[in-house]
Write a protein that holds these residues in place. Structure first.
Motif, PDB file in Angstrom:
ATOM      1  N   SER A 251       0.837  -1.199   0.000  1.00 34.02           N
ATOM      2  CA  SER A 251       0.000   0.000   0.000  1.00 34.02           C
ATOM      3  C   SER A 251       0.875   1.253   0.000  1.00 34.02           C
ATOM      4  O   SER A 251       0.534   2.240  -0.655  1.00 34.02           O
ATOM      5  CB  SER A 251      -0.973  -0.003   1.180  1.00 34.02           C
ATOM      6  OG  SER A 251      -0.300   0.147   2.407  1.00 34.02           O
TER       7      SER A 251
ATOM      8  N   TYR B 236       0.543   4.070  -2.806  1.00 31.15           N
ATOM      9  CA  TYR B 236       0.278   5.475  -2.473  1.00 31.15           C
ATOM     10  C   TYR B 236       1.329   6.390  -3.106  1.00 31.15           C
ATOM     11  O   TYR B 236       0.995   7.468  -3.612  1.00 31.15           O
ATOM     12  CB  TYR B 236       0.267   5.683  -0.959  1.00 31.15           C
ATOM     13  CG  TYR B 236      -0.905   5.065  -0.250  1.00 31.15           C
ATOM     14  CD1 TYR B 236      -2.172   5.072  -0.806  1.00 31.15           C
ATOM     15  CD2 TYR B 236      -0.746   4.475   0.996  1.00 31.15           C
ATOM     16  CE1 TYR B 236      -3.251   4.508  -0.150  1.00 31.15           C
ATOM     17  CE2 TYR B 236      -1.823   3.913   1.670  1.00 31.15           C
ATOM     18  CZ  TYR B 236      -3.073   3.933   1.098  1.00 31.15           C
ATOM     19  OH  TYR B 236      -4.133   3.384   1.754  1.00 31.15           O
TER      20      TYR B 236
ATOM     21  N   GLU C  65      -6.310   0.552  -5.340  1.00 27.12           N
ATOM     22  CA  GLU C  65      -6.360   0.898  -3.915  1.00 27.12           C
ATOM     23  C   GLU C  65      -7.747   0.649  -3.330  1.00 27.12           C
ATOM     24  O   GLU C  65      -7.876   0.019  -2.273  1.00 27.12           O
ATOM     25  CB  GLU C  65      -5.971   2.366  -3.740  1.00 27.12           C
ATOM     26  CG  GLU C  65      -6.133   2.858  -2.317  1.00 27.12           C
ATOM     27  CD  GLU C  65      -6.131   4.367  -2.206  1.00 27.12           C
ATOM     28  OE1 GLU C  65      -6.179   4.843  -1.071  1.00 27.12           O
ATOM     29  OE2 GLU C  65      -6.096   5.066  -3.243  1.00 27.12           O
TER      30      GLU C  65
END
Length: 132
Positions: free
Chosen positions: A45, A49, A71
């Motif tokens: 993640s 990001y 996501e």
């Protein structure tokens, strides 16, 4: 896309990338054997990001759109699996509980980003005469 919305999304994704990177780095370096899947999800993640933040910064809306879609799917899948089979997640990830440890920002942010990106795409297509 509205410049203020773009800057807000870039900053939000950059902050989340740093938070997830810090969390996953600590978890992986100190207790990876306790919950390798959870800590790997947090690391992935963080990377996602960062990719989204950079894509937004460089105006690569297609990459940002794909990234935010991944996501949102990840948050929904990990969040749901955490409630269905909590033993799979012996420790929290960024996306566990739909991002509740992060104030549900990991759930809300991709929805806002997708909305802004799709709205900008529609406006671009309408102004270029390529679509309605």
């Amino acid at each position: 896309m509205n410049p203020l919305a773009r800057i807000g999304l870039i900053v939000s994704y950059a902050v989340l990338a740093l938070a997830a990177l810090g969390r996953s780095s600590y978890q992986i370096s100190t207790k990876f054997a306790d919950a390798p899947l959870a800590y790997s999800v947090s690391a992935l993640s963080a990377i996602l990001y960062a990719v989204i933040a950079i894509a937004l910064w460089k105006g690569r809306h297609r990459i940002a759109l794909i990234g935010t879609s991944i996501e949102l799917a990840g948050v929904l899948i990990v969040g749901t699996l955490g409630y269905i089979e909590s033993s799979w997640w012996p420790d929290q990830t960024v996306w566990t509980g739909y991002g509740s440890a992060y104030g549900w920002v990991p759930l809300v942010l991709p929805i806002l980003a997708l909305w802004a990106l799709l709205r900008a795409r529609r406006a671009h297509l309408a102004s270029s005469g390529d679509g309605a």
